[in-house]
Design an enzyme around this catalytic site. Structure first.
Site, PDB file in Angstrom:
ATOM      1  N   TYR A   1      -2.620 -21.714  -6.321  1.00 33.57           N
ATOM      2  CA  TYR A   1      -2.134 -20.912  -7.836  1.00 33.57           C
ATOM      3  C   TYR A   1      -1.072 -20.921  -8.049  1.00 33.57           C
ATOM      4  O   TYR A   1      -0.200 -20.737  -7.033  1.00 33.57           O
ATOM      5  CB  TYR A   1      -3.312 -19.801  -7.881  1.00 33.57           C
TER       6      TYR A   1
ATOM      7  N   ARG B   1       3.311 -13.047  -3.479  1.00 38.41           N
ATOM      8  CA  ARG B   1       3.869 -10.960  -2.747  1.00 38.41           C
ATOM      9  C   ARG B   1       5.482 -10.521  -2.784  1.00 38.41           C
ATOM     10  O   ARG B   1       4.897  -9.253  -2.474  1.00 38.41           O
ATOM     11  CB  ARG B   1       3.222 -11.470  -0.942  1.00 38.41           C
TER      12      ARG B   1
ATOM     13  N   ALA C   1       0.550  -1.193  -0.299  1.00 42.93           N
ATOM     14  CA  ALA C   1       0.014  -0.594  -0.345  1.00 42.93           C
ATOM     15  C   ALA C   1       0.618   1.122  -0.131  1.00 42.93           C
ATOM     16  O   ALA C   1      -0.021   2.146  -0.478  1.00 42.93           O
ATOM     17  CB  ALA C   1      -0.932   0.142   0.825  1.00 42.93           C
TER      18      ALA C   1
ATOM     19  N   ASP D   1      -5.664  -1.464   4.436  1.00 39.79           N
ATOM     20  CA  ASP D   1      -5.530  -2.336   5.536  1.00 39.79           C
ATOM     21  C   ASP D   1      -5.830  -1.715   6.882  1.00 39.79           C
ATOM     22  O   ASP D   1      -6.351  -1.896   7.424  1.00 39.79           O
ATOM     23  CB  ASP D   1      -4.828  -3.934   6.178  1.00 39.79           C
TER      24      ASP D   1
END
Length: 411
Positions: A225, A120, A27, A303
């Site tokens: 995935y 990530r 973010a 978040d």
């Protein structure tokens, strides 16, 4: 220079900047890139001594990838991502297809941007390198802040101080900035998650047909995935938990406990779990929605503003939408300055993120078969009426088709 955000020349702090971003995760780094594009300088403060993100999987939908591409990281992102062909729900006990949502080329045609699965940590590295290390100060753990009529004073654990015109809290679910603004606390959701990364060679069925696979089941569900340009398979498995336990992104979980939690599930699931050498386990926390995220000089993002359970795979996507929206609002601030930009940002983002935040909570009823399966009840007949997934893809228009930048610019 953003009107109303300049630190005064008489500031007594050790350092000054127009905009201070607290948190150097996805973010905060996305916001730094978006602010740069608007011609606004910022300083990012990250509590960790070194730039790091946990190596877990992440799904990036078109509502986020179109924004990342515009920020100049399309090529770097494409190099580490996977383009899954579809999202497919499968039976927990028999692995039969239940429902399909087309992704891949159909998603790109329909929404003008791809659907990616990524590691990530690799996404974080892409953003870190795009921002440049000189703009981020690591090892700065925020202890408190004081908002005044001419700026915000930040105090760090090291003793360092900083004066900023405005402060953006992008410091996650345990945000220090949110604690100052709202005074609430995270609430344990009743579930924990195990995450793991498996070399793709151990699971050729998952690597050769790149899909997002979801197995909803009694009281829990599992998602997997490919990531890392197809070299690894990421999985996330939820388990019910009576107590939160240790909270750490790097705490190791017990593979035997995870295997026991999914005993009796279909062989694809049990082989997937058994292929992981190491699993990480941490509790899922949530917060109630806030009526507002901003003051005249302080705003929350990602978040810190609206932590989301991962059951719609939108947490990072919504943080990216937030970042671009806030940067556009600040970049186009006029006489109203930062307070007006913050107000506009909140008006644009709060209704959407509240809807998605609630949707993520409610999705557990479906993913954990609370409505479909009762103790002792036989499994119902299942199948899919949309094997190609195009209807499922069209149904995601409200989410994937959202262009946060265009909406902010029009406002």
């Amino acid at each position: 220079m953003l009107h109303g955000a300049q630190p005064p020349a008489t500031a007594t702090s050790d350092h000054q900047s127009a905009v201070a971003v607290i948190g150097g995760g996805i973010a905060g780094l996305t916001l730094a890139l978006a602010l740069r594009r608007e011609g606004i300088d910022c300083t990012v403060f990250e509590r960790s001594p070194e730039p790091a993100e946990v190596g877990a999987g992440l799904q990036l939908a078109p509502n986020a990838t179109r924004l990342l591409h515009r920020l100049g990281v399309a090529e770097a992102l494409r190099a580490v991502a996977v383009l899954p062909r579809a999202l497919r729900m499968r039976g927990w006990d028999d692995d039969r297809p239940l429902a399909t949502t087309a992704l891949g080329a159909a998603c790109r045609r329909g929404y003008g941007a791809p659907y990616y699965t990524v590691n990530r940590a690799q996404l974080h590295r892409v953003l870190w390198e795009a921002v440049g290390g000189g703009q981020v100060r690591t090892g700065h753990r925020l202890m408190g802040l004081t908002e005044g009529p001419e700026g915000v004073d930040l105090n760090f654990a090291s003793g360092a101080r900083h004066r900023a015109g405005v402060v953006i809290g992008a410091d996650g679910v345990h945000s220090v900035v949110r604690a100052w603004l709202a005074g609430d606390a995270p609430v344990f959701s009743g579930s924990s998650v195990y995450r793991g990364l498996v070399p793709a060679g151990r699971l050729p069925w998952a690597a050769d047909e790149p899909e997002v696979r979801i197995w909803p089941g009694p009281g829990r569900h599992l998602v997997c995935y490919p990531v890392s340009a197809g070299r690894e398979i990421s999985f996330t498995a939820t388990v019910p938990a009576d107590a939160a336990g240790e909270e750490s992104w790097t705490a190791e979980g017990d593979p035997a406990e995870l295997a026991a939690a999914y005993r009796g599930w279909n062989p694809a699931v049990t082989r997937l779990i058994g292929s992981a050498d190491v699993v990480r386990r941490w509790p899922l926390y949530d917060r109630e929605s806030l009526a507002g995220w901003v003051t005249s000089r302080v705003a929350l993002l990602g978040d810190a503003a609206h932590p989301m359970l991962p059951f719609l795979a939108q947490g990072a996507n919504q943080a990216i939408e937030d970042a671009v929206t806030l940067a556009v609002c600040l970049g186009r601030a006029a006489e109203g300055g930062a307070p007006e930009a913050f107000r506009r940002y909140q008006e644009l983002r709060l209704p959407r993120t509240t809807l998605i935040q609630r949707g993520a909570r409610q999705s557990t009823r479906f993913l954990h078969l609370r409505d479909q399966l009762k103790p002792g009840e036989p499994r119902r007949t299942r199948g899919t009426a949309d094997p190609h997934g195009l209807a499922g893809l069209r149904a995601m228009g409200w989410l994937y088709g959202h262009d946060a930048e265009a909406i902010a610019a029009a406002a």
